[in-house]
Design an enzyme around this catalytic site. Sequence first.
Site, mmCIF file in Angstrom:
data_model
loop_
_atom_site.group_PDB
_atom_site.id
_atom_site.type_symbol
_atom_site.label_atom_id
_atom_site.label_comp_id
_atom_site.label_asym_id
_atom_site.label_seq_id
_atom_site.Cartn_x
_atom_site.Cartn_y
_atom_site.Cartn_z
ATOM 1 C CD GLU A 508 6.010 8.050 -11.517
ATOM 2 O OE1 GLU A 508 7.058 8.763 -11.159
ATOM 3 O OE2 GLU A 508 5.601 7.908 -12.519
ATOM 4 C CD GLU A 772 3.028 13.394 -15.801
ATOM 5 O OE1 GLU A 772 2.194 12.375 -16.569
ATOM 6 O OE2 GLU A 772 4.280 13.128 -14.987
HETATM 7 C C1 BGC Z 1 6.632 12.163 -11.746
HETATM 8 C C2 BGC Z 1 6.657 13.562 -11.630
HETATM 9 C C3 BGC Z 1 8.049 13.843 -11.120
HETATM 10 C C4 BGC Z 1 9.022 13.621 -12.381
HETATM 11 C C5 BGC Z 1 10.659 13.817 -12.057
HETATM 12 C C6 BGC Z 1 7.684 12.020 -12.951
HETATM 13 O O1 BGC Z 1 7.550 10.743 -13.148
HETATM 14 O O2 BGC Z 1 5.237 12.038 -12.071
HETATM 15 O O3 BGC Z 1 5.563 14.279 -11.113
HETATM 16 O O4 BGC Z 1 8.547 15.103 -10.546
HETATM 17 O O5 BGC Z 1 8.967 12.213 -12.481
HETATM 18 O O6 BGC Z 1 11.059 13.944 -13.291
#
Ligand code: BGC
Length: 920
Positions: A508, A772
Amino acid sequence: MKFQFTILIITLLAFSNSYSQNTKFDALSIHDVRVEYFENPEGIDAPRPRFSWILKGEGRNRFQSAYQIIVASSSEKLIKNEADVWDSGKVNSNHTNQIEYDGISLKSDSKYYWKVKIWDESNNTTEWSSPAHWSMGLLNFSNWKGLFIGHDVGYDKTDKYDSLYLPSARYLRKSFTLNKKLKKATAYTTALGLYELRLNGKKVGDDYFLPGWTDYNKRLYYQTFDITDRLQEGENVVGAVIADGWYAGYIGYALLVRLDKVREFYGVNPSFMGQIHIEYEDGSTEIIASDRSWKSNVGAIREADIIMGETYDARLENSGWDTPNYDDSGWENPKIYTYPNGELEAHPGTKVKNVEQLKPIEITEPSPGTYVFNLGKNIAGIAELKVKGPKGTKVQLRFGEILKSDGQIQTENLRKARATDTYILKGEGLETWQPKFTYHGFQYIEVTGYPGKPTLDAITGLVLSSIETDASTFNSSNTMNNTLFKNINTTQSANFFEIPTDCPQRDERLGWTGDAQIYMRSATYNSDVAAFMTKFLVDLDDAQRWYGAYPNFAPFPYSRPNQYAPAWMDVGIIIPYNMYKVYNDTRALDFMYEGMQKFMEFQEDASTDYLRPGGGNNWGDWLAVNEETSHDFIGSSFYGYDAKLMAEMAEALGKTKDAASYRNLFENIKKAFAKKYILANGRTTEDTQTTYALALYFDLYPDNLAKKGAARLAEKIEKNGYKFATGFLGTKHVMLALSKYGYNDISYKIFQQTEYPSWGYSVENGSTSIWERWNSYTKDDTENSDLNAKMNSFSHYAFGSVAEWMFQHAVGIDTEDSGYRNIIIKPAITREMDFIEGSYKSINGTIASAWNWKGNRVLMNIKIPVNTKAKVHIPTSVLSDIKEGNTSLSKNESIKILNSNEKETIVEVGSGTYVFSVRM
Ligand code: BGC
């Protein structure tokens, strides 16, 4: 303007007189002299650069009453005070930052030398500051002579999704000779892709991941290096190593979700462009530009991809390729590429650097020949390998954030990020290697194939980041909270990496905008992010959708049309607002203004009767636990907040008409919002923690119901055992809203909570970073296989947004106006804690606030920087219960009592240190 200015001076003088400031103190001293937020920057391109400095001095109520800046074309002239470029003259002003250069037009490829002196409150002048300088980059397109050059490696990609395509890096070199005495040499360089510039065998500069990530279709950044000291008489060699990077490599989750494109989002082949400007003592000049006469080849870097990793075969090194006396007859002439669309600009932000080196604290061997090095904390960066062994030995490094119960690293949460580096030995003594074009998010390094048993010094962890997290300190009587503060900083460092990324480890590493806006203010407390965010504003502006919404992440390389979401798209308002609030940066507002207006129009079009529905990608209060807040509620509340901030920003830019209309819009949204979402008993229709937190913090509650709403939020939190039911959006605002309405004790209970879900839970489970998810991991559930195989990062700053509350409330440092000129010191003093102490280095200098209990008294230690004022909130209404030093408050002439109400006494102080002792 003149009128305002007169008022300012009168106020300043009145301020000094009212405190009968007669004691004679040493002259003030000038520190941190900067241009465009940088110390002595090379190659900027702002036509009117902004100056700033910080003042220090003993005593109280010290300030600047005037300044003078001089700029000269040489350091010799500067020493003699010959201001042949600009002399501001004595300017009666207390401003110490955002001061625009106002002299003759600055020239391309030129260096300028400057200094500043100031007059203090008694009109005494200081010495000149130590000399500083900056240089202008190449300002006109016609200054560029270089061609984009690369090397053809063929193209053998067959299968898009199931096998990786990782072409080798390219090497470029040019030998040139200096026959005359050199005066000055400057390199202007860039690449479509990533590059490392080499000169006579060594890297130039200490940056990584140059030239940075932009929307390459719109602009490309270049770097400027003063290389005068790096050249020698006779033969010199300039070289560049280039790789795919963001330009041509894998980006984000494209492979995971099988987008049409998985790599090569901006172009297929990396190329380098640059030129060296040489000035001889005799006045003649020469330019060595990248062109057909350079030589190109491949070399030891066989694979190089930001998220997949790097492979280095030391047997294939072209030894000595970037030094003189090298035979390059076997090299080819470079392939020429074009860069048809874009602008070339100086990188306005901070670059990625190696900010810390970590020695492993432990090696384990979970299975024979598999060694796991533990760095002690979860970082972003690379590992440097030291190894000795036979030629052709292949050592492999893999990276993980946590260990499984069998001691092996967990890599499932990396998803499609291969995150693997390989080094193949040349077999010549001790070999030391670090990759150039990849990075990983990790605490553990798995080493396999190592010849023999490695010792701890086989691996060094290099922490890479675009920022230093050195702007603040936090310490309290709760050690868990102190660890939390460290973890927040570690995670900010790991994710402020060219752009504010969501996470550094999995496939990501995108500039997710919801995360960035939620965390923005916290970020400013931990680090000077002014330049870093100046750059990100360009990314946001470039990525704004044509219909007005700001996208889910920026830069936005994918070609997907509807990529926006409530609270994510609002980034385009919230980040500029904080640039203004924290750094007094109205230029950032100016830059964003048109786009922000367009975004407001987009919201207006999408709304019915002032309510903006969720719309777009609906993540809602992302990763909330147990409670769900509707996306429409989130949409409308953020719309209201945007209108409120727009009014303030328009005002700051002097656009009073716009300000009035945004204020009006805010009032209309507020009314419509209350009608739809707030009941007569003060509850919200959805009754989730997040709904109260947002509505209260954004001022969307009708005045007569706000207290009831706050009471309901407090009650809900209490009933929930002082634990959250919130996600990315609600979490930050819960404690800010509670403290705003006087429920500090409840905020502290959440802050100190250790049961799931809470920050304490992660700290007690051994975390060194911010997770997270509230439940990313538990000690007893190391497999957690379902979760871990998916989206579960251990380095995500969004929940670290509590730093904003920690500084504004627990420590109690905030700004009333923009840029901490009028400071608020309002610590939330509570019996829940024995003490809290913290400091924050603002754009005006370091502000400190500490409080601790001594029996039934509270001691407040406060430090206010020169040239600022502070309103200090002291938690008692009884004046006779307050002492400053040994003097009772009413007898203290240097302190002005502004207000005393049933809860507190507010006093105004100027610079200096103060100790208030308060009977409680
Ligand atoms: C990210 C997040 C982001 C989110 C949105 C994720 O995969 O890591 O931090 O804001 O997607 O839904």
